[in-house]
Design a protein around this motif. Structure first.
Motif, PDB file in Angstrom:
ATOM      1  N   GLY A  68      57.610  38.794  69.171  1.00  0.00           N
ATOM      2  CA  GLY A  68      57.555  40.212  68.844  1.00  0.00           C
ATOM      3  C   GLY A  68      56.344  40.888  69.462  1.00  0.00           C
ATOM      4  O   GLY A  68      56.444  42.001  69.992  1.00  0.00           O
ATOM      5  N   LEU A  69      55.196  40.220  69.430  1.00  0.00           N
ATOM      6  CA  LEU A  69      53.996  40.772  70.053  1.00  0.00           C
ATOM      7  C   LEU A  69      54.205  40.993  71.544  1.00  0.00           C
ATOM      8  O   LEU A  69      53.795  42.017  72.102  1.00  0.00           O
ATOM      9  N   VAL A  87      59.908  40.388  59.825  1.00  0.00           N
ATOM     10  CA  VAL A  87      61.030  41.322  59.635  1.00  0.00           C
ATOM     11  C   VAL A  87      60.533  42.765  59.748  1.00  0.00           C
ATOM     12  O   VAL A  87      61.171  43.606  60.403  1.00  0.00           O
ATOM     13  N   LEU A  88      59.394  43.059  59.142  1.00  0.00           N
ATOM     14  CA  LEU A  88      58.846  44.410  59.219  1.00  0.00           C
ATOM     15  C   LEU A  88      58.467  44.758  60.658  1.00  0.00           C
ATOM     16  O   LEU A  88      58.685  45.888  61.109  1.00  0.00           O
ATOM     17  N   GLY A  89      57.907  43.801  61.377  1.00  0.00           N
ATOM     18  CA  GLY A  89      57.572  44.041  62.779  1.00  0.00           C
ATOM     19  C   GLY A  89      58.807  44.343  63.608  1.00  0.00           C
ATOM     20  O   GLY A  89      58.807  45.257  64.447  1.00  0.00           O
ATOM     21  N   GLN A  90      59.882  43.586  63.350  1.00  0.00           N
ATOM     22  CA  GLN A  90      61.127  43.830  64.075  1.00  0.00           C
ATOM     23  C   GLN A  90      61.690  45.209  63.739  1.00  0.00           C
ATOM     24  O   GLN A  90      62.260  45.889  64.605  1.00  0.00           O
ATOM     25  N   TYR A  91      61.517  45.629  62.488  1.00  0.00           N
ATOM     26  CA  TYR A  91      62.022  46.926  62.063  1.00  0.00           C
ATOM     27  C   TYR A  91      61.290  48.076  62.768  1.00  0.00           C
ATOM     28  O   TYR A  91      61.904  49.047  63.215  1.00  0.00           O
ATOM     29  N   PHE A  92      59.969  47.961  62.886  1.00  0.00           N
ATOM     30  CA  PHE A  92      59.169  49.039  63.466  1.00  0.00           C
ATOM     31  C   PHE A  92      59.054  48.975  64.992  1.00  0.00           C
ATOM     32  O   PHE A  92      58.528  49.913  65.596  1.00  0.00           O
ATOM     33  N   ARG A  93      59.551  47.907  65.605  1.00  0.00           N
ATOM     34  CA  ARG A  93      59.313  47.682  67.039  1.00  0.00           C
ATOM     35  C   ARG A  93      59.777  48.839  67.912  1.00  0.00           C
ATOM     36  O   ARG A  93      59.115  49.198  68.888  1.00  0.00           O
ATOM     37  N   ASN A  94      60.889  49.457  67.568  1.00  0.00           N
ATOM     38  CA  ASN A  94      61.434  50.533  68.402  1.00  0.00           C
ATOM     39  C   ASN A  94      60.995  51.929  67.964  1.00  0.00           C
ATOM     40  O   ASN A  94      61.302  52.908  68.647  1.00  0.00           O
ATOM     41  N   SER A  95      60.294  52.014  66.831  1.00  0.00           N
ATOM     42  CA  SER A  95      59.917  53.341  66.341  1.00  0.00           C
ATOM     43  C   SER A  95      58.412  53.566  66.239  1.00  0.00           C
ATOM     44  O   SER A  95      57.936  54.686  66.418  1.00  0.00           O
ATOM     45  N   PHE A 109      53.271  41.900  63.335  1.00  0.00           N
ATOM     46  CA  PHE A 109      53.400  40.684  64.141  1.00  0.00           C
ATOM     47  C   PHE A 109      52.078  39.909  64.211  1.00  0.00           C
ATOM     48  O   PHE A 109      52.072  38.677  64.170  1.00  0.00           O
ATOM     49  N   GLU A 110      50.980  40.621  64.318  1.00  0.00           N
ATOM     50  CA  GLU A 110      49.671  39.953  64.386  1.00  0.00           C
ATOM     51  C   GLU A 110      49.375  39.200  63.091  1.00  0.00           C
ATOM     52  O   GLU A 110      48.814  38.099  63.118  1.00  0.00           O
ATOM     53  N   TYR A 143      62.886  46.940  52.353  1.00  0.00           N
ATOM     54  CA  TYR A 143      61.630  47.048  53.087  1.00  0.00           C
ATOM     55  C   TYR A 143      60.435  47.197  52.150  1.00  0.00           C
ATOM     56  O   TYR A 143      59.343  46.710  52.451  1.00  0.00           O
ATOM     57  N   GLU A 144      60.645  47.821  50.999  1.00  0.00           N
ATOM     58  CA  GLU A 144      59.574  47.883  49.998  1.00  0.00           C
ATOM     59  C   GLU A 144      59.235  46.482  49.490  1.00  0.00           C
ATOM     60  O   GLU A 144      58.058  46.113  49.343  1.00  0.00           O
ATOM     61  N   GLU A 145      60.271  45.680  49.254  1.00  0.00           N
ATOM     62  CA  GLU A 145      60.056  44.312  48.778  1.00  0.00           C
ATOM     63  C   GLU A 145      59.360  43.468  49.847  1.00  0.00           C
ATOM     64  O   GLU A 145      58.483  42.654  49.538  1.00  0.00           O
ATOM     65  N   LEU A 146      59.747  43.658  51.094  1.00  0.00           N
ATOM     66  CA  LEU A 146      59.123  42.903  52.185  1.00  0.00           C
ATOM     67  C   LEU A 146      57.650  43.274  52.330  1.00  0.00           C
ATOM     68  O   LEU A 146      56.801  42.411  52.601  1.00  0.00           O
ATOM     69  N   GLN A 147      57.323  44.552  52.150  1.00  0.00           N
ATOM     70  CA  GLN A 147      55.925  44.964  52.228  1.00  0.00           C
ATOM     71  C   GLN A 147      55.114  44.314  51.111  1.00  0.00           C
ATOM     72  O   GLN A 147      53.975  43.868  51.328  1.00  0.00           O
TER      73      GLN A 147
END
Length: 321
Positions: free
Chosen positions: A77-78, A46-54, A63-64, A29-33
């Protein structure tokens, strides 16, 4: 058959691999950021999918960013971050925002969005648009879409589905409505030659779904020469699935001349338009022809992000290889 990819592409594949491995998930996730900060939109998905539930606010931000690059999964995702009514109301601004996000994702080859859009149209009482999007999702390989289309067609044939209202839903063309009605007729009457003729006329008007449906009819009847011709016409209109199928046919030398280089080019064009199976096939090509682990990771990762199950399995194999 070599397809060059950038250093960022290689990093993306490895980063997604890290997110799938419990031992390296934080590093991933650090690399993706870092990739998102560099301007890589699929990392943002991928980051949006990771944070979607939290953390919905963070998810929406990622996502934007990706949506600015016209990625279907970003719009999907949006949509999942927008609360909407269980019974849709097009008078509700929130419902309308959700609906528009789903529709845009569907138009950009996101199969989950195509099925959800079909369900929404069905709920609103529009059978033809529902059939249109179920058929599109079916052609794109969604497992449940064909079953739902059969149910809708059975209801329609038995009179259980009322006729569509005269007014068309927002952004849905008359030609697309016609294609949806033709699909409903074909689903229960596969030898309805009048319907096939009408589909041909719609295909001549450059309706992509009519072209795809017609090609699938030829393919189902074993007429691969005509199927190849129609897929090639649809591909010339930049239809992602048609480009992918042209790649398949060139690779197999069935229906279109055998040409591995052209097949890979068609896969790249389809993948660039968001077609996830083309991404998966490029991963297989990297495996078969180049044995390049990083290229395999990149293409399989792109397909995995879009929900391609076999690509996900290939990613898991790469983790432990």
């Amino acid at each position: 058959m070599i397809v060059d990819i950038s250093a960022e592409d290689r990093k993306f594949g490895q980063a997604v691999l890290h997110t799938m491995n419990p031992e390296t998930i934080d590093r991933g996730y650090e690399e993706l950021q870092e990739l998102e900060d560099y301007g890589y939109p699929e990392a943002a998905v991928v980051l949006g999918q990771y944070f979607r539930n939290s953390d919905v606010i963070k998810a929406r931000k990622h996502f934007e960013f990706a949506a600015e690059y016209e990625i279907g999964e970003a719009f999907w995702g949006l949509a999942q971050t927008i609360p909407h009514s269980s019974i849709l109301s097009m008078d509700s601004q929130r419902d309308l925002r959700w609906f528009r996000c789903v529709r845009t994702a569907a138009e950009k080859a996101c199969t989950e969005a195509q099925v959800e859009l079909a369900r929404s149209y069905r709920q609103l009482g529009y059978n033809a648009p529902a059939a249109y999007w179920y058929q599109m999702a079916k052609l794109y390989g969604h497992e449940d879409a064909g079953f739902q289309l059969d149910i809708l067609s059975d209801l329609w044939q038995s009179g259980g589905c009322p006729a569509d209202p005269v007014e068309l839903p927002e952004s849905f063309t008359e030609l697309q409505r016609d294609c949806g009605m033709l699909v409903l007729r074909l689903t229960t009457r596969t030898r309805d030659y009048d319907t096939v003729y009408q589909l041909t006329q719609n295909a001549l008007k450059e309706d992509a779904m009519a072209e795809l449906s017609l090609a699938a009819i030829y393919e189902g009847n074993g007429n691969m020469e005509n199927a190849g011709k129609v897929y090639r016409i649809a591909a010339s209109h930049e239809e992602p699935y048609a480009m992918k199928r042209c790649g398949d046919l060139h690779m197999a030398g069935t229906g279109l001349p055998p040409d591995g280089d052209l097949a890979v080019k068609m896969y790249v064009d389809a993948a660039s338009a968001g077609e996830r199976t083309a991404m998966y096939e490029l991963g297989r090509c990297a495996d078969a022809f180049e044995q390049d682990r990083e290229k395999m990771a990149f293409w399989f990762a792109r397909a995995h992000v879009r929900g391609h199950r076999m690509a996900t399995e290939e990613m898991r194999k790469l983790i432990y290889s």
